[in-house]
Design an enzyme around this catalytic site. Structure first.
Site, PDB file in Angstrom:
ATOM      1  N   TYR A  52       0.859  -1.185   0.000  1.00 37.14           N
ATOM      2  CA  TYR A  52       0.000   0.000   0.000  1.00 37.14           C
ATOM      3  C   TYR A  52       0.890   1.228   0.000  1.00 37.14           C
ATOM      4  CZ  TYR A  52      -3.524   3.429   1.426  1.00 37.14           C
ATOM      5  OH  TYR A  52      -4.358   4.519   1.479  1.00 37.14           O
TER       6      TYR A  52
ATOM      7  N   ASP B 203       9.475   2.598  -0.038  1.00 32.55           N
ATOM      8  CA  ASP B 203       8.411   3.315   0.659  1.00 32.55           C
ATOM      9  C   ASP B 203       8.583   3.042   2.153  1.00 32.55           C
ATOM     10  OD1 ASP B 203       6.205   4.434   1.751  1.00 32.55           O
ATOM     11  OD2 ASP B 203       4.748   3.422   0.456  1.00 32.55           O
TER      12      ASP B 203
ATOM     13  N   LYS C 104       4.480   9.602   8.436  1.00 33.41           N
ATOM     14  CA  LYS C 104       4.179   9.133   9.798  1.00 33.41           C
ATOM     15  C   LYS C 104       5.154   9.647  10.866  1.00 33.41           C
ATOM     16  CE  LYS C 104       1.582   5.236   7.949  1.00 33.41           C
ATOM     17  NZ  LYS C 104       0.184   5.022   8.209  1.00 33.41           N
TER      18      LYS C 104
HETATM   19  N1  PMP Z   1       2.925   4.170   2.236  1.00 29.92           N
HETATM   20  C1  PMP Z   1       2.802   3.286   3.235  1.00 29.92           C
HETATM   21  C2  PMP Z   1       3.789   2.167   3.349  1.00 29.92           C
HETATM   22  C3  PMP Z   1       1.770   3.420   4.161  1.00 29.92           C
HETATM   23  O1  PMP Z   1       1.644   2.520   5.144  1.00 29.92           O
HETATM   24  C4  PMP Z   1       0.864   4.495   4.030  1.00 29.92           C
HETATM   25  C5  PMP Z   1      -0.276   4.709   5.013  1.00 29.92           C
HETATM   26  N2  PMP Z   1      -0.584   3.726   5.889  1.00 29.92           N
HETATM   27  C6  PMP Z   1       1.047   5.384   2.975  1.00 29.92           C
HETATM   28  C7  PMP Z   1       2.082   5.204   2.097  1.00 29.92           C
HETATM   29  C8  PMP Z   1       0.115   6.545   2.787  1.00 29.92           C
HETATM   30  O2  PMP Z   1       0.324   7.486   3.775  1.00 29.92           O
HETATM   31  P1  PMP Z   1      -0.797   8.560   4.145  1.00 29.92           P
HETATM   32  O3  PMP Z   1      -1.919   7.800   4.783  1.00 29.92           O
HETATM   33  O4  PMP Z   1      -0.108   9.506   5.078  1.00 29.92           O
HETATM   34  O5  PMP Z   1      -1.209   9.218   2.878  1.00 29.92           O
END
Ligand code: PMP
Length: 424
Positions: free
Chosen positions: A146, A239, A267
């Protein structure tokens, strides 16, 4: 204050929320708490307190940012100091330079940074950057990874996209779909085949999959990606929105000893305030406007509140051996989970873990989907009733924080696990 249980006041707020929001919420996973979500009023340390005067030990932790726990005193005071000076200027502020210095001091592969407002924006811009840099169009992503909620990421996506049955979102043009190539996580043969036969700008990967439960990379998977992307002149995008400053101060790259070309962060680096970042080698990041021709901009980019909270959080991480402490809590909790007398497997990397019932191994998204979700949900509900909040979806990670490094919190959690294991 009552531990866990049902929530009448929250149910009333929920009835109103259903009138105003699609599915009652503003981000889908929040609706996974059944029969209705509890409404949080405050958080302190390891605990969330609700509108119903209930208290939960929180292992969701805002889905990752709160590695210090709720309302950390040091971060709070720094944020208040900043707010007293103002919170948006439309000009640069020193805090962005300080946070960039801090991040680059820990992550070797990150020489320059662009700050944005979410993980979604980070991966969206990282992908655009990879295309701009390589002059190629295709992106390779992994089933169940994701990367946020934009068009190029919502194909075979994990997390709430899988939980709510839409790994492939509607509304994405087929021209976009045609530019995203998918492989199974941990399958280097597939990656090699695709890199050989298609012109791929970049391979984007969660170095530890944290959005199908937790799925670690096989030995050599990340190193293999590094070598293959180099061989085929494609960029490697890690990521690290979850893993950055969680697995180690140098993220998954430090933990596994593999360097990416582009890193996305979010985060933890915002200390619980909205943030995202794209980092990488100078010549790649310099492609962003105004020095280059890959456009990115944002009213709230590098906002001083997020910058300050992120910097303060990383200072505490450095000072207080936070990662070691969160890992030790995670080990204790995972060990107790392992005593549940129902067939299961637990995947844990450092301070992120998840339990899968009814299966003996989970190494990719297809295997994660074979786990018995109903048993997981029953366990989640039992835990809530015993005062502990673990993710309401199989396809999320359990996290620990500095505030959980406390015998009372750990013992209370262990007690809740013992009480929650019958009837699943
Ligand atoms: N990349 C990863 C690995 C994530 O876990 C998340 C959100 N859980 C995102 C991108 C997207 O981040 P955001 O919810 O701050 O848009």
């Amino acid at each position: 204050m009552v531990k866990g249980g049902t929530s009448i006041l929250s149910e009333n707020i929920w009835k109103d929320a259903l009138k105003y929001f699609a599915g009652g919420v503003n981000s889908p996973v929040r609706a996974a708490v059944k029969p209705s979500p509890f409404y949080s009023l405050s958080g302190k340390g390891a605990y969330i307190y609700t509108e119903d005067n209930k208290r939960y030990i929180d292992y969701v932790l805002g889905y990752g940012p709160l590695i210090l726990g709720h309302e950390n005193e040091y971060v709070k005071n720094k944020v208040i100091e900043q707010i007293e000076k103002g919170w948006i200027f439309g000009t640069p502020s020193k805090s962005e330079v300080e946070l960039a210095k801090k991040i680059t001091s820990h992550m070797n592969s990150v020489e320059k940074i662009r700050f944005v407002n979410s993980g979604t924006e980070a991966t969206m811009n990282a992908i655009r950057l990879a295309r701009g840099f390589t002059k190629r169009e295709k992106i390779l992503k992994f089933n169940g990874n994701y990367h946020g909620a934009h068009d190029y990421a919502l194909i075979d996506a994990g997390s709430a996209a899988t939980e709510f049955g839409v790994p492939d979102s509607e509304g994405i043009p087929k021209e976009v779909l045609n530019t995203v190539v998918i492989c199974e996580y941990n399958d280097l043969n597939c990656v090699e085949k695709k890199l050989k036969t298609e012109e791929i700008a970049g391979v984007i990967v969660e170095p530890v999959m944290g959005n199908m439960g937790v799925v670690p990379p096989n030995e050599n998977f990340l190193k293999g990606l590094r070598e293959l992307t180099r061989t085929y002149n494609s960029l490697l995008i890690f990521d690290e929105v979850i893993t950055g400053f969680r697995l180690s101060l140098a993220g998954a790259q430090g933990y596994y000893g593999v360097s990416a070309d582009i890193t996305t962060l979010g985060k933890i680096i915002g200390g619980g305030f909205p943030i995202g970042a794209i980092g990488g080698k100078r010549e790649i990041i310099d492609m962003f406007t105004p020095s280059g021709k890959v456009f990115n901009a944002g009213t709230f980019n590098a906002n001083p509140v997020s910058m300050t909270a992120g910097l303060a959080t990383i200072e505490v991480l450095e000072r207080e051996n936070v990662i070691e402490k969160t890992v030790s809590v995670a080990k204790s909790i995972a060990e107790e989970l392992d005593n549940i007398p129902v067939p299961h497997v637990i995947n844990r990397v450092q301070n992120m873990f998840q339990i899968f019932f009814g299966v003996s191994k989970v190494t990719n998204a297809t295997e994660a989907k074979k786990a018995n979700k109903d048993q997981y949900i029953k366990f989640h509900i039992n835990m809530l009733n015993n005062g502990v909040f673990i993710p309401p979806s199989q396809y999320e990670s359990i996290f620990t924080s500095l505030a959980h490094y406390d015998d009372y919190v750990i013992n209370e959690t262990i007690d809740a696990i013992k009480k929650s294991r019958s009837g699943i």
